[in-house]
Scaffold this active site. Structure first.
Site, mmCIF file in Angstrom:
data_model
loop_
_atom_site.group_PDB
_atom_site.id
_atom_site.type_symbol
_atom_site.label_atom_id
_atom_site.label_comp_id
_atom_site.label_asym_id
_atom_site.label_seq_id
_atom_site.Cartn_x
_atom_site.Cartn_y
_atom_site.Cartn_z
ATOM 1 N N HIS A 101 0.849 -1.193 0.000
ATOM 2 C CA HIS A 101 0.000 0.000 0.000
ATOM 3 C C HIS A 101 0.881 1.238 0.000
ATOM 4 O O HIS A 101 2.102 1.132 -0.051
ATOM 5 C CB HIS A 101 -0.993 -0.001 1.166
ATOM 6 N N HIS A 103 1.813 3.648 2.034
ATOM 7 C CA HIS A 103 2.510 4.231 3.181
ATOM 8 C C HIS A 103 4.023 4.012 3.106
ATOM 9 O O HIS A 103 4.516 3.151 2.377
ATOM 10 C CB HIS A 103 1.974 3.637 4.476
ATOM 11 N N ASP A 105 6.111 2.637 5.102
ATOM 12 C CA ASP A 105 6.667 1.342 5.477
ATOM 13 C C ASP A 105 6.548 0.301 4.373
ATOM 14 O O ASP A 105 6.994 -0.833 4.546
ATOM 15 C CB ASP A 105 6.033 0.817 6.770
ATOM 16 N N HIS A 164 -6.841 -1.223 6.366
ATOM 17 C CA HIS A 164 -5.845 -0.285 6.877
ATOM 18 C C HIS A 164 -5.775 0.958 5.994
ATOM 19 O O HIS A 164 -5.602 2.075 6.474
ATOM 20 C CB HIS A 164 -4.488 -0.974 6.938
ATOM 21 N N CYS A 183 -0.265 -4.568 6.319
ATOM 22 C CA CYS A 183 -0.912 -3.899 7.455
ATOM 23 C C CYS A 183 -2.413 -4.161 7.534
ATOM 24 O O CYS A 183 -3.065 -3.726 8.483
ATOM 25 C CB CYS A 183 -0.650 -2.396 7.400
ATOM 26 N N LYS A 186 -3.300 -8.034 11.406
ATOM 27 C CA LYS A 186 -2.662 -7.701 12.682
ATOM 28 C C LYS A 186 -2.023 -8.936 13.309
ATOM 29 O O LYS A 186 -2.553 -10.046 13.201
ATOM 30 C CB LYS A 186 -3.693 -7.119 13.649
ATOM 31 N N ASN A 194 -2.476 2.575 13.429
ATOM 32 C CA ASN A 194 -2.705 3.788 12.660
ATOM 33 C C ASN A 194 -3.987 3.665 11.836
ATOM 34 O O ASN A 194 -4.081 2.837 10.934
ATOM 35 C CB ASN A 194 -1.503 4.036 11.746
ATOM 36 N N HIS A 224 3.332 -5.874 10.617
ATOM 37 C CA HIS A 224 4.196 -5.611 11.775
ATOM 38 C C HIS A 224 4.018 -6.738 12.784
ATOM 39 O O HIS A 224 2.912 -7.243 12.964
ATOM 40 C CB HIS A 224 3.822 -4.278 12.429
#
Length: 245
Positions: A101, A103, A105, A164, A183, A186, A194, A224
């Site tokens: 995506h 972002h 990271d 997300h 993301c 989870k 976020n 993560h």
């Protein structure tokens, strides 16, 4: 003696049936690479979060027959270069990078891949959102799904719905029965995290769609935190399912 005998046999069965722990094949202050299975690796870099410190960010490497495909860039140019150097030191040609995506990271170090003439792929919406956010732009787009092969292995990159972010995809590796959820998924015990660009109403439904599309998944890698079994999908669904009133 008999209870002890049964205990030892039971312990041996558990040891034989359990999956081997990932092997660390590379470790520095900024990058860790784990071997999950033959041909499937996990890379971990770190993003600095105010009032928290370094936060681990996961990605994947699929490799076979002299080629490698990367899933998500490390968070900055320096670590992206470090990852590329390690892969090339294994005498592998990097045929592409898939972005989960828009972002940081996921594509923070994308420009370094482009400098190495490595093709990049992402959902069309990821390119649109990255452009609006002033982030590096993936070169090739898809809408529903994209299959990219590396040797005998395949990656099925699919958009299952918002969560997300509006553009988050997942990547499934059928030969390894492993899902890189990014993301959208989870780790066990994680909080919602976020939500600045999230669709919390659609999130659980998107993960339910993933469960139905890839029912044979055995290993799930979140964006993560530690990898786990398909229970990560159930945990994420529960986390974003509104309680009944």
């Amino acid at each position: 003696m008999r209870p002890l005998f049964y205990f030892l046999v039971f312990s041996l069965l558990i040891a034989c049936s359990s999956k081997p722990k990932p092997e660390t094949v590379y470790q520095s202050k900024t990058l860790q690479i784990l071997k999950l299975q033959s041909g499937l690796y996990q890379h971990i870099s770190y993003i600095q979060i105010p009032n928290y410190g370094p936060f681990p960010c996961n990605g994947v490497i699929l490799l076979d027959q002299g080629e490698a495909l990367v899933f998500d860039s490390p968070v900055d140019d320096y670590v992206a270069q470090e990852l590329i150097q390690w892969i090339e030191s294994q005498e592998l040609h990097i045929k592409g990078i898939v972005v989960n995506h828009f972002h940081e990271d996921c594509l923070g170090g994308l420009q370094v891949f482009h400098q190495h003439k490595i093709l990049s792929y992402a959902h069309q919406k990821t390119i649109e959102l990255a452009a609006a956010d002033g982030m590096p732009l993936p070169q090739n787009s898809f809408v529903d799904s994209l299959i990219i092969s590396v040797g005998q292995y395949h990656s099925i990159n699919s958009f299952a719905g918002a969560g997300h972010t509006q553009d988050n995809i997942v990547s499934y590796f059928p030969e390894h029965k492993t899902l890189f959820g990014g993301c959208l998924i989870k780790s066990l015990g994680a909080q919602k995290g976020n939500l600045a660009d999230a669709d919390t109403l659609q999130w659980a439904r998107s993960v339910e769609h993933i469960k139905s599309k890839f029912p044979e998944v055995e290993t799930v890698i979140p964006g993560h935190g530690p990898a786990g079994s398909s229970e990560l999908l159930d945990y994420t669904i529960k986390l974003f399912t509104a309680p009944k009133t």
